[in-house]
Scaffold this motif. Structure first.
Motif, PDB file in Angstrom:
ATOM      1  N   VAL A 247       7.532  22.822 134.459  1.00  0.00           N
ATOM      2  CA  VAL A 247       8.018  23.775 133.453  1.00  0.00           C
ATOM      3  C   VAL A 247       9.216  23.171 132.747  1.00  0.00           C
ATOM      4  CG1 VAL A 247       8.995  26.058 133.044  1.00  0.00           C
ATOM      5  CG2 VAL A 247       7.171  25.772 134.723  1.00  0.00           C
ATOM      6  N   VAL A 248       9.135  23.092 131.421  1.00  0.00           N
ATOM      7  CA  VAL A 248      10.201  22.496 130.617  1.00  0.00           C
ATOM      8  C   VAL A 248      10.722  23.525 129.620  1.00  0.00           C
ATOM      9  CG1 VAL A 248       9.227  20.187 130.857  1.00  0.00           C
ATOM     10  CG2 VAL A 248       8.576  21.606 128.909  1.00  0.00           C
ATOM     11  N   SER A 249      11.884  23.248 129.037  1.00  0.00           N
ATOM     12  CA  SER A 249      12.475  24.150 128.047  1.00  0.00           C
ATOM     13  C   SER A 249      11.694  24.105 126.734  1.00  0.00           C
ATOM     14  CB  SER A 249      13.935  23.774 127.791  1.00  0.00           C
ATOM     15  OG  SER A 249      14.708  23.906 128.968  1.00  0.00           O
ATOM     16  N   ASP A 250      11.585  25.268 126.095  1.00  0.00           N
ATOM     17  CA  ASP A 250      10.916  25.365 124.798  1.00  0.00           C
ATOM     18  C   ASP A 250      11.486  26.578 124.068  1.00  0.00           C
ATOM     19  OD1 ASP A 250       9.336  25.428 122.593  1.00  0.00           O
ATOM     20  OD2 ASP A 250       7.421  25.538 123.656  1.00  0.00           O
ATOM     21  N   ASN A 251      12.375  26.330 123.116  1.00  0.00           N
ATOM     22  CA  ASN A 251      13.022  27.426 122.392  1.00  0.00           C
ATOM     23  C   ASN A 251      12.058  28.201 121.510  1.00  0.00           C
ATOM     24  OD1 ASN A 251      15.527  26.745 123.507  1.00  0.00           O
ATOM     25  ND2 ASN A 251      15.961  25.273 121.875  1.00  0.00           N
ATOM     26  N   ARG A 252      10.900  27.627 121.220  1.00  0.00           N
ATOM     27  CA  ARG A 252       9.915  28.310 120.383  1.00  0.00           C
ATOM     28  C   ARG A 252       9.066  29.293 121.181  1.00  0.00           C
ATOM     29  NH1 ARG A 252       7.142  23.020 118.105  1.00  0.00           N
ATOM     30  NH2 ARG A 252       7.336  22.630 120.345  1.00  0.00           N
ATOM     31  N   SER A 253       9.111  29.197 122.482  1.00  0.00           N
ATOM     32  CA  SER A 253       8.316  30.086 123.332  1.00  0.00           C
ATOM     33  C   SER A 253       9.074  31.392 123.581  1.00  0.00           C
ATOM     34  CB  SER A 253       8.020  29.392 124.667  1.00  0.00           C
ATOM     35  OG  SER A 253       7.478  30.303 125.594  1.00  0.00           O
ATOM     36  N   PRO A 254       8.359  32.536 123.677  1.00  0.00           N
ATOM     37  CA  PRO A 254       9.024  33.817 123.974  1.00  0.00           C
ATOM     38  C   PRO A 254       9.807  33.787 125.285  1.00  0.00           C
ATOM     39  CG  PRO A 254       6.781  34.190 123.217  1.00  0.00           C
ATOM     40  CD  PRO A 254       6.926  32.709 123.412  1.00  0.00           C
ATOM     41  N   THR A 255       9.346  32.979 126.243  1.00  0.00           N
ATOM     42  CA  THR A 255      10.035  32.885 127.532  1.00  0.00           C
ATOM     43  C   THR A 255      11.091  31.789 127.559  1.00  0.00           C
ATOM     44  OG1 THR A 255       8.382  31.357 128.422  1.00  0.00           O
ATOM     45  CG2 THR A 255       7.972  33.714 128.713  1.00  0.00           C
ATOM     46  N   GLY A 256      11.135  30.976 126.504  1.00  0.00           N
ATOM     47  CA  GLY A 256      12.086  29.864 126.481  1.00  0.00           C
ATOM     48  C   GLY A 256      11.631  28.677 127.297  1.00  0.00           C
ATOM     49  N   THR A 257      10.411  28.731 127.812  1.00  0.00           N
ATOM     50  CA  THR A 257       9.883  27.641 128.631  1.00  0.00           C
ATOM     51  C   THR A 257       8.437  27.351 128.244  1.00  0.00           C
ATOM     52  OG1 THR A 257       9.087  29.129 130.378  1.00  0.00           O
ATOM     53  CG2 THR A 257      11.348  28.286 130.580  1.00  0.00           C
ATOM     54  N   ARG A 258       7.940  26.222 128.739  1.00  0.00           N
ATOM     55  CA  ARG A 258       6.549  25.828 128.500  1.00  0.00           C
ATOM     56  C   ARG A 258       6.030  25.082 129.720  1.00  0.00           C
ATOM     57  NH1 ARG A 258       7.578  22.679 124.860  1.00  0.00           N
ATOM     58  NH2 ARG A 258       7.239  20.633 125.774  1.00  0.00           N
ATOM     59  N   THR A 259       4.818  25.407 130.132  1.00  0.00           N
ATOM     60  CA  THR A 259       4.208  24.723 131.270  1.00  0.00           C
ATOM     61  C   THR A 259       3.436  23.503 130.768  1.00  0.00           C
ATOM     62  OG1 THR A 259       3.980  26.796 132.493  1.00  0.00           O
ATOM     63  CG2 THR A 259       2.637  24.940 133.234  1.00  0.00           C
ATOM     64  N   GLU A 260       3.678  22.367 131.399  1.00  0.00           N
ATOM     65  CA  GLU A 260       2.999  21.131 131.037  1.00  0.00           C
ATOM     66  C   GLU A 260       2.322  20.535 132.265  1.00  0.00           C
ATOM     67  OE1 GLU A 260       5.971  19.563 127.443  1.00  0.00           O
ATOM     68  OE2 GLU A 260       5.947  18.547 129.379  1.00  0.00           O
ATOM     69  N   GLN A 261       1.359  19.675 132.007  1.00  0.00           N
ATOM     70  CA  GLN A 261       0.680  18.962 133.084  1.00  0.00           C
ATOM     71  C   GLN A 261       1.085  17.485 133.009  1.00  0.00           C
ATOM     72  OE1 GLN A 261      -1.107  21.274 131.045  1.00  0.00           O
ATOM     73  NE2 GLN A 261      -0.587  22.705 132.692  1.00  0.00           N
ATOM     74  N   HIS A 262       1.644  16.984 134.102  1.00  0.00           N
ATOM     75  CA  HIS A 262       2.133  15.615 134.137  1.00  0.00           C
ATOM     76  C   HIS A 262       1.436  14.812 135.224  1.00  0.00           C
ATOM     77  CE1 HIS A 262       6.318  16.292 132.064  1.00  0.00           C
ATOM     78  NE2 HIS A 262       5.317  16.835 131.393  1.00  0.00           N
ATOM     79  N   VAL A 263       1.586  13.495 135.131  1.00  0.00           N
ATOM     80  CA  VAL A 263       1.212  12.589 136.216  1.00  0.00           C
ATOM     81  C   VAL A 263       2.420  11.719 136.502  1.00  0.00           C
ATOM     82  CG1 VAL A 263       0.225  10.921 134.580  1.00  0.00           C
ATOM     83  CG2 VAL A 263      -0.376  10.793 137.011  1.00  0.00           C
ATOM     84  N   CYS A 264       2.723  11.553 137.781  1.00  0.00           N
ATOM     85  CA  CYS A 264       3.843  10.713 138.199  1.00  0.00           C
ATOM     86  C   CYS A 264       3.337   9.701 139.224  1.00  0.00           C
ATOM     87  CB  CYS A 264       4.964  11.564 138.798  1.00  0.00           C
ATOM     88  SG  CYS A 264       6.432  10.621 139.316  1.00  0.00           S
ATOM     89  N   TYR A 265       3.747   8.456 139.051  1.00  0.00           N
ATOM     90  CA  TYR A 265       3.320   7.368 139.942  1.00  0.00           C
ATOM     91  C   TYR A 265       4.576   6.659 140.429  1.00  0.00           C
ATOM     92  CZ  TYR A 265       0.430   3.370 141.496  1.00  0.00           C
ATOM     93  OH  TYR A 265      -0.218   2.393 142.226  1.00  0.00           O
TER      94      TYR A 265
END
Length: 351
Positions: A247-265
């Motif tokens: 979950v990252v910050s997103d000022n354009r979203s009503p909740t102020g956040t945005r869920t993203e899908q990542h890959v980490c190695y």
């Protein structure tokens, strides 16, 4: 009774004062909880069950500082259902008399009818009526499922994996081919883990059950580092990767956040360098058929001068680098670690 004290936790007096046998004439029912609606419904269910077996229900007057409550309250509950809604989801055309008959068969009392809206009452012990769909289900049961004629849909669809799922599976297959082990950590983590990885919390739970799971992770790297920290006693080198939500910050979203899908190695072991982790990333992106570029950039969790931003078509999609010694020290990892993290949704847009 005889100077004995009733303990409200029933298990304490279940074989003494609370023991119910053929000679029992009176039963006191106590229900305790943190949600009044749930407690009242539970009392009604028990009272109705006892009444059905021939018991006589007597009420209890509970005096609170600001109100007086009498339980059980067996007054019927009320809700509204649209006849057209029941017909639409069931495929059954019903006349008003027939609709009323089915409601009564399902133990609903019709209070009033206003156009398409039917106001109905139902027993107080029912806690499963939360939407008119629940009333519709009871009407269909009263009508008879076997009497409902099956109807083929007007159009056919074919199920299959979404484009994102196909990408996720491809990424996993490619990274497993590097002899790395896939891991799965919790989406919830602690402030300590996030801050040790030099990240900032984005979403903090208001009433967490435990501090260990009090924050929604803003990236995968903190939880991957925490995994490596818990496995310092295992053989090196250790190659691990994870695909998951952040979950990252997103000022354009009503909740102020945005869920993203990542890959980490991550590669942990003696001699793990930027070159090693870049080889893995380039192999992954090449296999996906993507054109990419690297731009030198420092991050708080990487060694200065040994990290970079990753872009595709001018759009930044992730980062790569050697994990900073202070981060390794905070996690108790005695080996060098190199890692990268990519936004899979951004990759999907570029494919």
């Amino acid at each position: 009774d005889n100077g004995r004290v009733i303990s409200f936790p029933p298990i304490i007096n279940s074989n003494d004062i609370g023991n119910i046998g053929p000679q029992t004439m009176d039963v006191f029912v106590d229900v305790t909880g943190t949600n009044r609606a749930a407690v009242m419904t539970a009392v009604n269910v028990i009272a109705a069950a006892l009444a059905e077996r021939g018991g006589k229900i007597e009420s209890v007057r509970i005096v609170y500082p600001d109100e007086v409550v009498v339980t059980p309250n067996m007054a019927p509950k009320q809700t509204v259902v649209r006849k057209s809604y029941v017909e639409r989801i069931s495929g059954i055309q019903l006349s008003e008399p027939h609709f009323k008959e089915l409601l009564e068969r399902a133990r609903y009392d019709v209070l009033s009818v206003s156009g398409d809206e039917w106001s109905v009452a139902y027993p107080s012990y029912r806690s499963d009526i939360m939407h008119e769909r629940d009333v519709a289900e009871d009407v269909i049961i009263a009508y008879g499922y076997n009497r409902v004629e099956p109807k083929l849909p007007e159009f056919m669809t074919k199920g299959g994996a979404s484009k994102y799922t196909e990408l996720e599976n491809a990424v996993k297959d490619i990274l497993v081919g590097t002899t790395a082990q896939e891991i799965a950590t919790f989406t919830l983590t602690s402030r300590t883990v996030v801050e040790k990885a030099r990240h900032s919390p984005v979403v903090v739970l208001q009433n967490p059950v435990t501090e260990t799971f009090s924050i929604v992770r803003p990236a995968l790297l903190p939880t991957v580092m925490d995994f490596l920290s818990a496995n310092t006693g295992e053989d090196y080198p250790q190659l691990v990767f994870e695909v998951g939500d952040v979950v990252v910050s997103d000022n354009r979203s009503p909740t102020g956040t945005r869920t993203e899908q990542h890959v980490c190695y991550a590669i942990a072991g003696s001699g793990s360098t930027y070159t090693d982790i870049r080889q893995v990333m380039e192999y992954l992106l090449d296999q996906l058929g993507l054109q990419y570029s690297f731009q030198a950039r420092d991050y708080p969790w990487y060694v200065p001068g040994r990290s970079a931003a990753v872009s595709i078509g001018g759009d930044r999609v992730g980062h790569i680098g050697e994990v900073h010694p202070s981060v390794l020290e905070d996690f108790g990892i005695g080996m060098p670690v190199a890692a990268f993290e990519l936004n899979l949704r951004r990759l999907l847009e570029a494919i």
